[in-house]
Design a protein around this motif. Sequence first.
Motif, mmCIF file in Angstrom:
data_model
loop_
_atom_site.group_PDB
_atom_site.id
_atom_site.type_symbol
_atom_site.label_atom_id
_atom_site.label_comp_id
_atom_site.label_asym_id
_atom_site.label_seq_id
_atom_site.Cartn_x
_atom_site.Cartn_y
_atom_site.Cartn_z
ATOM 1 N N VAL A 147 37.780 37.561 30.739
ATOM 2 C CA VAL A 147 37.567 36.226 31.316
ATOM 3 C C VAL A 147 37.466 35.165 30.213
ATOM 4 N N ASP A 148 36.626 35.410 29.226
ATOM 5 C CA ASP A 148 36.397 34.369 28.204
ATOM 6 C C ASP A 148 37.647 34.091 27.380
ATOM 7 N N THR A 171 50.191 28.676 32.390
ATOM 8 C CA THR A 171 50.346 29.797 33.326
ATOM 9 C C THR A 171 49.377 30.909 32.952
ATOM 10 N N LEU A 172 48.615 31.368 33.943
ATOM 11 C CA LEU A 172 47.712 32.499 33.713
ATOM 12 C C LEU A 172 48.501 33.800 33.779
ATOM 13 N N ASP A 196 37.152 37.656 39.526
ATOM 14 C CA ASP A 196 36.414 36.809 38.563
ATOM 15 C C ASP A 196 37.293 35.748 37.910
ATOM 16 N N LEU A 197 38.379 36.217 37.302
ATOM 17 C CA LEU A 197 39.162 35.301 36.461
ATOM 18 C C LEU A 197 39.919 34.246 37.277
ATOM 19 N N GLU A 200 37.823 31.443 38.840
ATOM 20 C CA GLU A 200 37.280 30.497 37.858
ATOM 21 C C GLU A 200 38.385 29.596 37.287
ATOM 22 N N VAL A 201 39.517 30.201 36.982
ATOM 23 C CA VAL A 201 40.640 29.422 36.435
ATOM 24 C C VAL A 201 41.091 28.370 37.459
ATOM 25 N N ALA A 202 41.164 28.775 38.723
ATOM 26 C CA ALA A 202 41.595 27.832 39.765
ATOM 27 C C ALA A 202 40.557 26.728 39.938
#
Length: 401
Positions: A147-148, A171-172, A196-197, A200-202
Amino acid sequence: MADWDLLLTNARIATMAAKTPGYGEIEDAALAISGGRIAWIGSREDLPDGDAAKTLSLEGRWLTPALIDCHTHLVFGGDRSGEFEQRLEGASYEDIAKAGGGIMATVRATRGMSADELFAAALPRVQALAAEGVATIEIKSGYGLDVDNEIKMLEVARRLGETSAVDVRTTLLAAHTVPAEYQGKADEYTDLICNDLLPEVAARGLADAVDAYCESIAFTAPQVARVFRKAGELGLPVKLHADQLSDGGGAELAAHFNALSADHLEYTSVSGAKAIAESGAVAVLLPGAFLTLGETQKPPIDELRRQGVPLAVASDCNPGTSPICSLRNAMMLASRLFRLTPLECLAGVTREAARALGLADDRGTLEVGKRADIAAWDIHHPRELSYWIGTPQLAELLLAD
Ligand code: NIG
Ligand code: FE
């Protein structure tokens, strides 16, 4: 009478507009800009009366839409020249990846660098692309894989856009490979991405799209499908690294999820090409990776053409498979290795690249209403942009903001 911020005269223009044949050439042309948008374009003799705050004579130079690199991984730590050497001594990309090298080697280097260090390493790559006429760059994460560190990469990419003249789309690509700490637990890592990821990114607006690598050394189709379903729930468009090393049904998967693009496609089947055509996705061709990996199987270009699939070309700038920080070189390689015509190459880095980023209505052609990102070239014909090898011909890059 019209009021313009800037009037370009004495130019030759390749509009690259879809509806016009060829390059959409206009000889002895003029182009007016207001508020960062194209307000008028056509033959100089038809120019309506207007007041321009500034007028610039192009002295007969060619204008094209500024170039768009729609697939890069240009934020990364370290380099993989050691693996390049190993591959030339006989090792395969897959062997190196299975032994803990490959993408994972770059993940270790990227995790070990601060955001400032990653930014400093990536900035010259952005500048190199801009120096050859690129105004929009897509940058993927995918070397953080937690995540970080994925968020760190996306923040660095956003900062590159904010602090340079280039517009960056992020782009993730958390589903790039399964990180070492999740070996044998790819489904659990997919849970981390989905639960999780991605949320949070969105929530933080850090990504414009979501990508995945569907391959035997990366993620299975069902795992990619989970990531794409979650992206869809969060309102993020998807794209896919598809069928690069084997036919894993990637093209069909991308089509099923209405992906903006399916990228690589070396091993895509006829039915995969049909699926992409029906979905309207863009095929993004990455000849730098094809060259560097010494691939012999080419993407099914003729079938893609027959099916009317839009073809984009990108650098895939990354330390493993495509250490090429030049979109002009990618055009050159697309013409030599994949036999794309110079017209297809230029459309592939302008109109179709914009479409691969979901920006077709905004940029990629020189038409009224489009963003005024314009490249001026010292050339006699736009086909030269694929013909010359390593010859800088950019006279000026005019940007909307
Ligand atoms: O587009 N195929 C997967 N991703 C990259 C390679 C990344 C790497 O090897 O570091 C590609 O070729
Ligand atoms: Fe890639």
